[in-house]
Design a protein around this motif. Structure first.
Motif, PDB file in Angstrom:
ATOM      1  N   GLN A  49       0.827  -1.209   0.000  1.00 45.34           N
ATOM      2  CA  GLN A  49       0.000   0.000   0.000  1.00 45.34           C
ATOM      3  C   GLN A  49       0.859   1.256   0.000  1.00 45.34           C
ATOM      4  O   GLN A  49       0.538   2.232  -0.677  1.00 45.34           O
ATOM      5  CB  GLN A  49      -0.956   0.005   1.200  1.00 45.34           C
ATOM      6  CG  GLN A  49      -1.984   1.128   1.133  1.00 45.34           C
ATOM      7  CD  GLN A  49      -2.916   0.971  -0.064  1.00 45.34           C
ATOM      8  OE1 GLN A  49      -3.573  -0.041  -0.215  1.00 45.34           O
ATOM      9  NE2 GLN A  49      -2.991   1.988  -0.906  1.00 45.34           N
ATOM     10  N   ASP A  50       1.982   1.247   0.729  1.00 40.76           N
ATOM     11  CA  ASP A  50       2.878   2.403   0.734  1.00 40.76           C
ATOM     12  C   ASP A  50       3.471   2.638  -0.657  1.00 40.76           C
ATOM     13  O   ASP A  50       3.619   3.775  -1.098  1.00 40.76           O
ATOM     14  CB  ASP A  50       4.002   2.217   1.753  1.00 40.76           C
ATOM     15  CG  ASP A  50       3.509   2.291   3.190  1.00 40.76           C
ATOM     16  OD1 ASP A  50       2.376   2.785   3.424  1.00 40.76           O
ATOM     17  OD2 ASP A  50       4.255   1.856   4.093  1.00 40.76           O
ATOM     18  N   ASN A  76      -4.232  -4.665   3.898  1.00 47.52           N
ATOM     19  CA  ASN A  76      -5.259  -4.536   2.869  1.00 47.52           C
ATOM     20  C   ASN A  76      -4.704  -3.587   1.825  1.00 47.52           C
ATOM     21  O   ASN A  76      -4.068  -2.596   2.165  1.00 47.52           O
ATOM     22  CB  ASN A  76      -6.559  -3.981   3.456  1.00 47.52           C
ATOM     23  CG  ASN A  76      -7.238  -4.997   4.333  1.00 47.52           C
ATOM     24  OD1 ASN A  76      -6.642  -5.517   5.269  1.00 47.52           O
ATOM     25  ND2 ASN A  76      -8.484  -5.289   4.058  1.00 47.52           N
ATOM     26  N   VAL A  77      -4.925  -3.891   0.560  1.00 43.77           N
ATOM     27  CA  VAL A  77      -4.386  -3.094  -0.537  1.00 43.77           C
ATOM     28  C   VAL A  77      -5.542  -2.475  -1.306  1.00 43.77           C
ATOM     29  O   VAL A  77      -6.437  -3.182  -1.759  1.00 43.77           O
ATOM     30  CB  VAL A  77      -3.521  -3.960  -1.477  1.00 43.77           C
ATOM     31  CG1 VAL A  77      -3.037  -3.153  -2.668  1.00 43.77           C
ATOM     32  CG2 VAL A  77      -2.348  -4.574  -0.716  1.00 43.77           C
ATOM     33  N   THR A  78      -5.508  -1.149  -1.452  1.00 44.23           N
ATOM     34  CA  THR A  78      -6.524  -0.430  -2.208  1.00 44.23           C
ATOM     35  C   THR A  78      -5.856   0.390  -3.300  1.00 44.23           C
ATOM     36  O   THR A  78      -4.931   1.157  -3.031  1.00 44.23           O
ATOM     37  CB  THR A  78      -7.342   0.509  -1.295  1.00 44.23           C
ATOM     38  OG1 THR A  78      -7.956  -0.271  -0.269  1.00 44.23           O
ATOM     39  CG2 THR A  78      -8.407   1.248  -2.080  1.00 44.23           C
ATOM     40  N   SER A 100      -5.114 -10.880   5.001  1.00 47.67           N
ATOM     41  CA  SER A 100      -5.666  -9.966   5.982  1.00 47.67           C
ATOM     42  C   SER A 100      -6.997 -10.506   6.458  1.00 47.67           C
ATOM     43  O   SER A 100      -7.683 -11.226   5.731  1.00 47.67           O
ATOM     44  CB  SER A 100      -5.851  -8.584   5.366  1.00 47.67           C
ATOM     45  OG  SER A 100      -6.361  -7.691   6.326  1.00 47.67           O
ATOM     46  N   MET A 101      -7.358 -10.145   7.672  1.00 46.22           N
ATOM     47  CA  MET A 101      -8.635 -10.572   8.217  1.00 46.22           C
ATOM     48  C   MET A 101      -9.521  -9.341   8.367  1.00 46.22           C
ATOM     49  O   MET A 101      -9.111  -8.338   8.940  1.00 46.22           O
ATOM     50  CB  MET A 101      -8.454 -11.233   9.581  1.00 46.22           C
ATOM     51  CG  MET A 101      -9.738 -11.803  10.132  1.00 46.22           C
ATOM     52  SD  MET A 101      -9.492 -12.773  11.617  1.00 46.22           S
ATOM     53  CE  MET A 101      -9.307 -11.492  12.822  1.00 46.22           C
ATOM     54  N   LEU A 112      -7.885  -7.059  -1.372  1.00 44.61           N
ATOM     55  CA  LEU A 112      -7.520  -6.235  -2.526  1.00 44.61           C
ATOM     56  C   LEU A 112      -8.764  -5.527  -3.027  1.00 44.61           C
ATOM     57  O   LEU A 112      -9.763  -6.171  -3.337  1.00 44.61           O
ATOM     58  CB  LEU A 112      -6.941  -7.091  -3.655  1.00 44.61           C
ATOM     59  CG  LEU A 112      -6.707  -6.363  -4.987  1.00 44.61           C
ATOM     60  CD1 LEU A 112      -5.584  -5.343  -4.855  1.00 44.61           C
ATOM     61  CD2 LEU A 112      -6.418  -7.349  -6.099  1.00 44.61           C
ATOM     62  N   MET A 113      -8.713  -4.211  -3.095  1.00 45.76           N
ATOM     63  CA  MET A 113      -9.809  -3.430  -3.653  1.00 45.76           C
ATOM     64  C   MET A 113      -9.238  -2.567  -4.773  1.00 45.76           C
ATOM     65  O   MET A 113      -8.373  -1.722  -4.536  1.00 45.76           O
ATOM     66  CB  MET A 113     -10.466  -2.545  -2.600  1.00 45.76           C
ATOM     67  CG  MET A 113     -11.697  -1.852  -3.140  1.00 45.76           C
ATOM     68  SD  MET A 113     -12.566  -0.769  -1.960  1.00 45.76           S
ATOM     69  CE  MET A 113     -12.635  -1.733  -0.506  1.00 45.76           C
ATOM     70  N   VAL A 114      -9.702  -2.807  -6.002  1.00 44.31           N
ATOM     71  CA  VAL A 114      -9.227  -2.056  -7.165  1.00 44.31           C
ATOM     72  C   VAL A 114     -10.373  -1.199  -7.684  1.00 44.31           C
ATOM     73  O   VAL A 114     -11.376  -1.722  -8.150  1.00 44.31           O
ATOM     74  CB  VAL A 114      -8.709  -2.994  -8.277  1.00 44.31           C
ATOM     75  CG1 VAL A 114      -8.243  -2.178  -9.472  1.00 44.31           C
ATOM     76  CG2 VAL A 114      -7.602  -3.882  -7.759  1.00 44.31           C
ATOM     77  N   LEU A 115     -10.204   0.106  -7.600  1.00 43.40           N
ATOM     78  CA  LEU A 115     -11.203   1.054  -8.085  1.00 43.40           C
ATOM     79  C   LEU A 115     -10.718   1.787  -9.331  1.00 43.40           C
ATOM     80  O   LEU A 115     -11.456   2.543  -9.933  1.00 43.40           O
ATOM     81  CB  LEU A 115     -11.541   2.058  -6.981  1.00 43.40           C
ATOM     82  CG  LEU A 115     -11.998   1.439  -5.651  1.00 43.40           C
ATOM     83  CD1 LEU A 115     -12.151   2.501  -4.586  1.00 43.40           C
ATOM     84  CD2 LEU A 115     -13.276   0.656  -5.831  1.00 43.40           C
ATOM     85  N   ALA A 116      -9.472   1.574  -9.688  1.00 44.34           N
ATOM     86  CA  ALA A 116      -8.869   2.240 -10.848  1.00 44.34           C
ATOM     87  C   ALA A 116      -8.915   1.336 -12.067  1.00 44.34           C
ATOM     88  O   ALA A 116      -8.902   0.114 -11.952  1.00 44.34           O
ATOM     89  CB  ALA A 116      -7.419   2.605 -10.540  1.00 44.34           C
TER      90      ALA A 116
END
Length: 156
Positions: A49-50, A76-78, A100-101, A112-116
């Motif tokens: 994420q960083d 968590n990765v967004t 991740s929990m 993993l949440m991809v909005l792009a």
């Protein structure tokens, strides 16, 4: 809300199946490479994420390859909407794992949440460890939420 959840479930199922390619052709040029290693090891970042937040400019329009070293990443990765053209490349789906929990069990807590738009993941696994010991699937949460166009999940 129901339509959104239905769409996300379909994308999640496609993501799980693996082994499929969405497009075929000449690769686009990589404009920048970033290295992530959970142990440091000369990499600039220890968290994925960083690397996304600090290494990819807002309104990015060129491919950025993020090399993710083998290891287990507990995060968590967004990928937000204005961070396009992200290519996450791990060292193998059994070697590079993001686990991740969820706390509340909500959809927004996917590992993993991809909005792009324009996202690629290769050689990396995303695991939601909520109820991993459960014998039923009724209380399990999704590992990935992809709400974009032109995303690719590559095998290996």
């Amino acid at each position: 809300m129901y339509l959104t959840i239905k769409y996300m479930v379909v994308v999640f199922i496609l993501f799980l199946l693996g082994g499929w390619k969405v497009i075929e052709g000449a690769p686009a040029p990589i404009s920048k490479e970033i290295y992530v290693n959970p142990k440091g090891g000369g990499a600039v970042f220890t968290k994925i994420q960083d690397a996304i937040d600090q290494g990819i400019p807002k309104t990015n329009n060129k491919w950025v390859l993020i090399h993710v070293a083998a290891g287990v990443y507990t995060e968590n990765v967004t990928v937000v909407q204005n961070k396009q053209y992200v290519y996450l490349k791990g060292e193998g789906r059994s070697k590079t794992i993001v686990a991740s929990m969820t706390i509340h069990g909500s959809i927004e807590e996917a590992v993993l949440m991809v909005l792009a738009d324009n996202f690629i993941a290769q050689g990396i696994s995303f695991k939601n460890t909520l109820n991993m010991d459960s014998s039923t699937l009724e209380n399990r949460m999704m590992s990935a939420l992809v709400a974009s166009v032109r995303e690719i999940a590559k095998p290996r």
